[in-house]
Write a protein that holds these residues in place. Structure first.
Motif: not given
Length: 350
Positions: A325-344
């Motif tokens: 569960v924590f791994g999935v949460v961290q993966s989702v959080e990391g994906a969102l941060q990457a998305y925001k970095a590419y598409y501010p």
């Protein structure tokens, strides 16, 4: 099928016949009370099965009336030997001189075997029209008491190194041990393990019959110990076992409901050395149960034979789930941060 009269072995059982039959074959001083008569239904099913299929054709049996069968049963319970019973029937039913399809001695011995089965619920004799997968029990000479005692009272061969804990019961045999219970009306098969990997266990369910064996041809110690094995596997105080058995009985109405009314054993009475007649079969059954390992999630959940192992397993499962569960949460959080970095996010104009 047409019956000659209401006294015939295979004729329908009326209320009056029922009382006389149970009183005679169980050797009761008094018949079952009216409010307990429903209890004898499992035995009456056995009686009808024996009288219908054991001597499948009338020419194979000499005694064909209920009253004569009860009389023969009483002779057996009074201690008559096999030879005495043969002489008794030979005199009671003299030869007619007509040529018979079946030898007269065969008819006499089939009648005696049927009577013994009805009063002992032990499959004695070789049924003339059925195939048996095991060696038949043949009573040829001497007293029935010695024959039955010799069959059941055998030397104990296995040790006392098993513990019959409260977790060892019929419900857990089925849901954890993956045993199939083969309910039997043959006392000689009680607790016998058969089938693939010994995963089928026969259990004698005629508890009402055992309950009323005040002066039967069975040794009192054997009767009491058999009831004790039922109390061991189906403790009366265990609500879950009672509910489980109730569901089983709804699918198989011929089961004796008294199976779960044999009491509950105290810890001291659960010791394997307390059992003499069923000692070795209990040891084999318990060892087979202990050797069974859970293979499904429900079995892992219910299998609490080893408390430390059970807690360790489920703590490990909980840790694994939380890690995922924590791994999935961290993966989702990391994906969102990457998305925001590419598409501010572009601020909206005023």
């Amino acid at each position: 099928m047409t019956y000659r009269d209401s006294n015939h072995l295979k004729s329908p059982i009326s209320s009056r016949d029922r009382t006389a039959l149970i009183k005679g074959l169980w050797n009761l001083q008094n018949a079952l009370p009216e409010n307990a008569r429903y209890e004898d239904g499992a035995y009456l099913d056995y009686y009808l099965n024996q009288c219908t299929y054991a001597p499948q054709h009338e020419e194979h049996i000499l005694v064909t009336s209920r009253s004569d069968m009860i009389e023969l049963a009483k002779e057996i319970m009074n201690g008559a030997s096999r030879d005495q019973l043969v002489r008794h029937l030979s005199l009671k039913y003299p030869e007619s001189g007509e040529e018979m399809e079946v030898d007269r001695d065969v008819q006499i011995n089939n009648s005696i075997d049927l009577a013994v089965r009805l009063v002992s619920m032990v499959d004695i004799g070789k049924p003339c029209c059925r195939y048996l997968s095991r060696q038949p029990l043949l009573w040829k000479h001497g007293s029935r008491q010695k024959f039955i005692n010799d069959h059941f009272d055998k030397p104990i061969e296995l040790g006392n190194n098993v513990k019959l804990g409260a977790f060892f019961n019929g419900r857990n045999l089925e849901r954890i041990g993956r045993f199939r219970i083969d309910w039997t009306s043959n006392l000689a098969d009680h607790l016998r393990c058969t089938g693939d990997g010994d995963k089928v266990v026969a259990i004698f369910h005629q508890a009402t019959f055992l309950k009323h064996q005040e002066s039967s041809i069975l040794p009192p110690e054997l009767v009491n110990e058999t009831r004790a094995t039922l109390a061991l596997l189906f403790p009366q105080s265990d609500r879950q076992t009672s509910e489980w058995f109730k569901k089983l009985r709804s699918k198989t109405p011929c089961l004796d409901g008294q199976v779960v009314q044999c009491g509950a054993l105290r810890p001291d009475d659960r010791r394997i050395e307390k059992f003499r007649f069923w000692h070795d079969r209990l040891v084999l059954l318990k060892e087979a149960f202990d050797e069974t390992k859970p293979s499904t999630i429900p079995q892992f959940w219910y299998d609490r034979r080893n408390g430390v192992q059970w807690h360790t397993f489920w703590v490990a499962i909980l840790v694994l789930i939380l890690t995922v569960v924590f791994g999935v949460v961290q993966s989702v959080e990391g994906a969102l941060q990457a998305y925001k970095a590419y598409y501010p996010t572009v601020a909206k104009a005023d």
